[in-house]
Design a protein around this motif. Structure first.
Motif, PDB file in Angstrom:
ATOM      1  N   GLY A 146      20.654  51.544  37.884  1.00 45.38           N
ATOM      2  CA  GLY A 146      20.999  50.610  36.576  1.00 45.38           C
ATOM      3  C   GLY A 146      20.742  48.975  36.766  1.00 45.38           C
ATOM      4  N   SER A 147      21.341  49.075  37.605  1.00 44.33           N
ATOM      5  CA  SER A 147      22.182  47.418  37.670  1.00 44.33           C
ATOM      6  C   SER A 147      21.567  46.480  38.735  1.00 44.33           C
ATOM      7  CB  SER A 147      24.170  47.553  37.214  1.00 44.33           C
ATOM      8  OG  SER A 147      24.105  48.186  37.208  1.00 44.33           O
ATOM      9  N   VAL A 148      21.891  44.949  38.465  1.00 42.99           N
ATOM     10  CA  VAL A 148      22.269  44.238  39.703  1.00 42.99           C
ATOM     11  C   VAL A 148      23.072  44.232  40.038  1.00 42.99           C
ATOM     12  CG1 VAL A 148      20.211  42.415  40.556  1.00 42.99           C
ATOM     13  CG2 VAL A 148      19.146  44.597  39.441  1.00 42.99           C
ATOM     14  N   ASP A 149      23.167  42.443  39.023  1.00 39.82           N
ATOM     15  CA  ASP A 149      23.984  41.711  38.878  1.00 39.82           C
ATOM     16  C   ASP A 149      25.325  41.984  37.983  1.00 39.82           C
ATOM     17  OD1 ASP A 149      22.834  39.704  40.591  1.00 39.82           O
ATOM     18  OD2 ASP A 149      21.503  38.699  39.040  1.00 39.82           O
ATOM     19  N   VAL A 150      26.155  42.816  38.155  1.00 40.52           N
ATOM     20  CA  VAL A 150      27.978  43.159  37.665  1.00 40.52           C
ATOM     21  C   VAL A 150      29.219  42.329  37.483  1.00 40.52           C
ATOM     22  CG1 VAL A 150      26.519  45.914  38.054  1.00 40.52           C
ATOM     23  CG2 VAL A 150      28.133  44.528  39.606  1.00 40.52           C
ATOM     24  N   THR A 151      29.338  42.707  36.616  1.00 43.70           N
ATOM     25  CA  THR A 151      30.983  41.716  36.869  1.00 43.70           C
ATOM     26  C   THR A 151      31.867  43.083  37.068  1.00 43.70           C
ATOM     27  OG1 THR A 151      31.188  42.507  34.378  1.00 43.70           O
ATOM     28  CG2 THR A 151      30.379  40.880  34.562  1.00 43.70           C
ATOM     29  N   ALA A 152      33.408  42.417  37.334  1.00 43.61           N
ATOM     30  CA  ALA A 152      34.523  42.991  37.662  1.00 43.61           C
ATOM     31  C   ALA A 152      34.517  44.251  36.157  1.00 43.61           C
ATOM     32  CB  ALA A 152      35.736  42.377  37.589  1.00 43.61           C
ATOM     33  N   ASP A 153      34.396  43.381  35.411  1.00 50.00           N
ATOM     34  CA  ASP A 153      34.163  44.436  34.023  1.00 50.00           C
ATOM     35  C   ASP A 153      33.659  45.657  33.874  1.00 50.00           C
ATOM     36  OD1 ASP A 153      35.974  44.258  30.382  1.00 50.00           O
ATOM     37  OD2 ASP A 153      33.899  45.059  30.900  1.00 50.00           O
ATOM     38  N   GLU A 154      32.605  44.937  34.235  1.00 52.38           N
ATOM     39  CA  GLU A 154      31.882  46.198  34.205  1.00 52.38           C
ATOM     40  C   GLU A 154      31.210  47.044  35.127  1.00 52.38           C
ATOM     41  OE1 GLU A 154      28.155  43.565  32.493  1.00 52.38           O
ATOM     42  OE2 GLU A 154      28.035  43.526  34.379  1.00 52.38           O
ATOM     43  N   LEU A 155      32.049  46.941  36.652  1.00 53.87           N
ATOM     44  CA  LEU A 155      32.234  47.758  37.575  1.00 53.87           C
ATOM     45  C   LEU A 155      33.445  48.964  37.073  1.00 53.87           C
ATOM     46  CD1 LEU A 155      32.701  45.838  40.854  1.00 53.87           C
ATOM     47  CD2 LEU A 155      30.969  47.391  39.972  1.00 53.87           C
ATOM     48  N   ALA A 156      34.393  48.560  36.165  1.00 50.28           N
ATOM     49  CA  ALA A 156      35.565  49.934  35.690  1.00 50.28           C
ATOM     50  C   ALA A 156      34.951  50.092  34.308  1.00 50.28           C
ATOM     51  CB  ALA A 156      36.458  48.274  34.419  1.00 50.28           C
ATOM     52  N   GLN A 157      33.451  49.735  33.770  1.00 52.84           N
ATOM     53  CA  GLN A 157      32.871  50.862  33.087  1.00 52.84           C
ATOM     54  C   GLN A 157      32.539  51.327  33.566  1.00 52.84           C
ATOM     55  OE1 GLN A 157      30.480  48.397  30.069  1.00 52.84           O
ATOM     56  NE2 GLN A 157      31.304  46.529  30.482  1.00 52.84           N
ATOM     57  N   GLN A 187      35.679  42.646  52.669  1.00 52.68           N
ATOM     58  CA  GLN A 187      36.124  42.121  50.834  1.00 52.68           C
ATOM     59  C   GLN A 187      35.480  40.929  50.173  1.00 52.68           C
ATOM     60  OE1 GLN A 187      37.027  45.021  49.307  1.00 52.68           O
ATOM     61  NE2 GLN A 187      35.969  45.453  51.010  1.00 52.68           N
ATOM     62  N   ASP A 188      34.365  40.748  49.552  1.00 55.76           N
ATOM     63  CA  ASP A 188      34.155  40.217  48.714  1.00 55.76           C
ATOM     64  C   ASP A 188      34.808  39.891  47.472  1.00 55.76           C
ATOM     65  OD1 ASP A 188      32.894  42.141  46.891  1.00 55.76           O
ATOM     66  OD2 ASP A 188      31.956  41.211  46.976  1.00 55.76           O
ATOM     67  N   GLN A 189      35.043  38.740  46.211  1.00 56.07           N
ATOM     68  CA  GLN A 189      35.784  38.223  45.432  1.00 56.07           C
ATOM     69  C   GLN A 189      35.751  38.799  44.108  1.00 56.07           C
ATOM     70  OE1 GLN A 189      37.979  35.967  44.928  1.00 56.07           O
ATOM     71  NE2 GLN A 189      38.571  37.292  43.064  1.00 56.07           N
ATOM     72  N   LEU A 190      34.223  39.757  43.815  1.00 54.32           N
ATOM     73  CA  LEU A 190      33.554  40.859  43.208  1.00 54.32           C
ATOM     74  C   LEU A 190      34.387  41.727  43.191  1.00 54.32           C
ATOM     75  CD1 LEU A 190      32.307  41.823  40.675  1.00 54.32           C
ATOM     76  CD2 LEU A 190      30.457  42.807  42.185  1.00 54.32           C
ATOM     77  N   ARG A 191      34.773  42.196  44.583  1.00 54.88           N
ATOM     78  CA  ARG A 191      34.950  43.711  44.587  1.00 54.88           C
ATOM     79  C   ARG A 191      36.954  43.325  44.182  1.00 54.88           C
ATOM     80  NH1 ARG A 191      30.152  43.780  45.994  1.00 54.88           N
ATOM     81  NH2 ARG A 191      29.043  46.100  45.957  1.00 54.88           N
ATOM     82  N   ARG A 192      37.594  42.922  45.531  1.00 51.19           N
ATOM     83  CA  ARG A 192      38.823  42.473  44.990  1.00 51.19           C
ATOM     84  C   ARG A 192      39.226  42.285  43.716  1.00 51.19           C
ATOM     85  NH1 ARG A 192      37.890  38.651  49.884  1.00 51.19           N
ATOM     86  NH2 ARG A 192      37.377  37.048  47.748  1.00 51.19           N
ATOM     87  N   SER A 193      38.231  41.643  42.783  1.00 51.39           N
ATOM     88  CA  SER A 193      38.460  41.345  41.324  1.00 51.39           C
ATOM     89  C   SER A 193      38.472  42.686  40.268  1.00 51.39           C
ATOM     90  CB  SER A 193      38.052  39.957  40.393  1.00 51.39           C
ATOM     91  OG  SER A 193      38.113  38.731  41.094  1.00 51.39           O
ATOM     92  N   ALA A 194      37.495  43.811  40.791  1.00 50.44           N
ATOM     93  CA  ALA A 194      37.527  45.174  40.282  1.00 50.44           C
ATOM     94  C   ALA A 194      38.771  46.467  40.789  1.00 50.44           C
ATOM     95  CB  ALA A 194      36.273  45.027  40.449  1.00 50.44           C
ATOM     96  N   GLY A 195      38.956  45.123  42.228  1.00 46.47           N
ATOM     97  CA  GLY A 195      40.454  46.299  42.424  1.00 46.47           C
ATOM     98  C   GLY A 195      41.658  46.068  41.562  1.00 46.47           C
ATOM     99  N   ASP A 196      41.507  44.633  41.349  1.00 50.24           N
ATOM    100  CA  ASP A 196      42.485  44.442  40.809  1.00 50.24           C
ATOM    101  C   ASP A 196      42.913  45.423  39.604  1.00 50.24           C
ATOM    102  OD1 ASP A 196      44.146  42.903  43.036  1.00 50.24           O
ATOM    103  OD2 ASP A 196      42.926  40.855  41.867  1.00 50.24           O
ATOM    104  N   LEU A 197      41.385  44.511  38.982  1.00 46.71           N
ATOM    105  CA  LEU A 197      40.931  45.679  37.174  1.00 46.71           C
ATOM    106  C   LEU A 197      41.634  47.154  37.076  1.00 46.71           C
ATOM    107  CD1 LEU A 197      40.400  45.205  34.186  1.00 46.71           C
ATOM    108  CD2 LEU A 197      38.469  44.922  35.131  1.00 46.71           C
TER     109      LEU A 197
END
Length: 328
Positions: A146-157, A187-197
């Motif tokens: 359903g998505s292409v570009d996502v944020t850490a917040d959206e991965l948390a959703q 690991q990229d920055q997006l997944r590092r940030s998402a992991g922290d959240l």
């Protein structure tokens, strides 16, 4: 009772097979009623002959057209009020059905669900969730297209809604959540940030997981990723399952199968919407896909999944306030 609106206008099995599956769905669930969205003139006589319309558990609502697959699906959904997927979504919005199931392309179902039902408070993106793995170790993949570009917040959703799906509809008490990744060194920055959240939300977060865990279910119940990656992985797993099925024991289902999958459920919207899923996006539908999707939709309604996802988003909203220094 669970009232499900079924949109039959779209790519999929031949109409006669779809109509047969409506009878199967009704036979499997005596507390189910169906509203069939289709060109009435084309299906009424066949449904009457099959006995589906007798007994008061199935009715017909006319719709004139479908929505084509592709990047223009969102604009077509907005423009075509008489399309099957729009009609089915309106039935849910207006309280005439509890859930919708559609054979339309996934992008059309996602667009109709978001446009007509709206997002739950706190959600900014819808996600398609699908069940992979084995019968004994099911895995929720979210997002699956359903998505292409996502944020850490959206991965948390996706993680919060996916865990509620695993608990409400599949009985997993405390789902283990993994973030789909390459090997740890990549690991990229997006997944590092998402992991922290994800680590801060009270989830049972197990960290990065690789794609092979989707087939085995080893140590994980929910796997979160962006929809682009999820769609690619799902197609690869579907092709692998199809190839291993050829010549194997017919009593043993493939790793990715419609009987387990039950379609793709849209998470993050204020209602229940299911697309009739296919293990491989390029392949045809199979017997059982529609009845399995109807069963999944009815199960989600009875489990109160939409309300549970709404509650989960409140957790993320509070975490956003904390990060912004706005909490009391």
């Amino acid at each position: 009772m669970a009232r499900v609106a079924v949109d039959l206008i779209g790519e999929g099995l031949p109409p006669e097979d779809l109509l047969d599956e409506l009878a199967t769905a009704l036979d499997l669930d005596p507390r189910l009623t169906l509203t069939v969205v289709a060109p009435t003139a084309s299906v009424e006589s066949a449904l009457a002959a099959s006995g589906v319309l007798s007994g008061g558990r199935c009715q017909l609502v006319n719709a004139a057209r479908g929505v084509a697959a592709g990047p223009e699906a969102l604009s077509e959904v907005r423009a075509r009020r008489d399309s099957g997927v729009r009609v089915a979504a309106r039935l849910v919005r207006d309280g005439q059905a509890d859930a919708m199931v559609s054979v339309a392309p996934l992008e059309a179902v996602l667009a109709a669900a978001r446009f007509t039902l709206g997002l739950v408070p706190g959600a900014t993106r819808t996600a398609a969730a699908v069940i992979l793995g084995s019968v004994s170790s099911p895995v929720v993949l979210c997002d699956a297209g359903g998505s292409v570009d996502v944020t850490a917040d959206e991965l948390a959703q996706f993680a919060l809604s996916g865990t509620r799906y695993a608990t409400a509809c599949h009985g997993v008490v405390r789902p283990r959540v993994g973030l789909l990744s390459a090997r740890p060194a990549l690991q990229d920055q997006l997944r590092r940030s998402a992991g922290d959240l994800l680590s801060s939300l009270g989830l049972h977060f197990v960290g990065p997981v690789t794609a092979d865990r989707l087939r085995t279910g080893a140590g994980v119940d929910v796997v979160v990723t962006d929809g682009f990656t999820g769609d690619v992985v799902l197609a690869a797993l579907g092709r692998r399952a199809a190839s291993t099925w050829v010549g194997s024991d017919p009593a043993s289902p493939p790793a990715v199968g419609s009987e387990l999958q039950g379609g793709m459920i849209v998470l993050g919207v204020d209602g229940t919407a299911v697309q009739v899923g296919r293990p491989c996006a390029a392949g045809p539908g199979r017997a059982g896909d529609l009845s399995a999707a109807v069963g999944a939709a009815a199960g989600a309604v009875r489990a109160g999944l939409a309300g549970s996802v709404r509650d989960a988003m409140a957790t993320l909203v509070e975490r956003r306030r904390e990060l912004a220094g706005l909490s009391r």
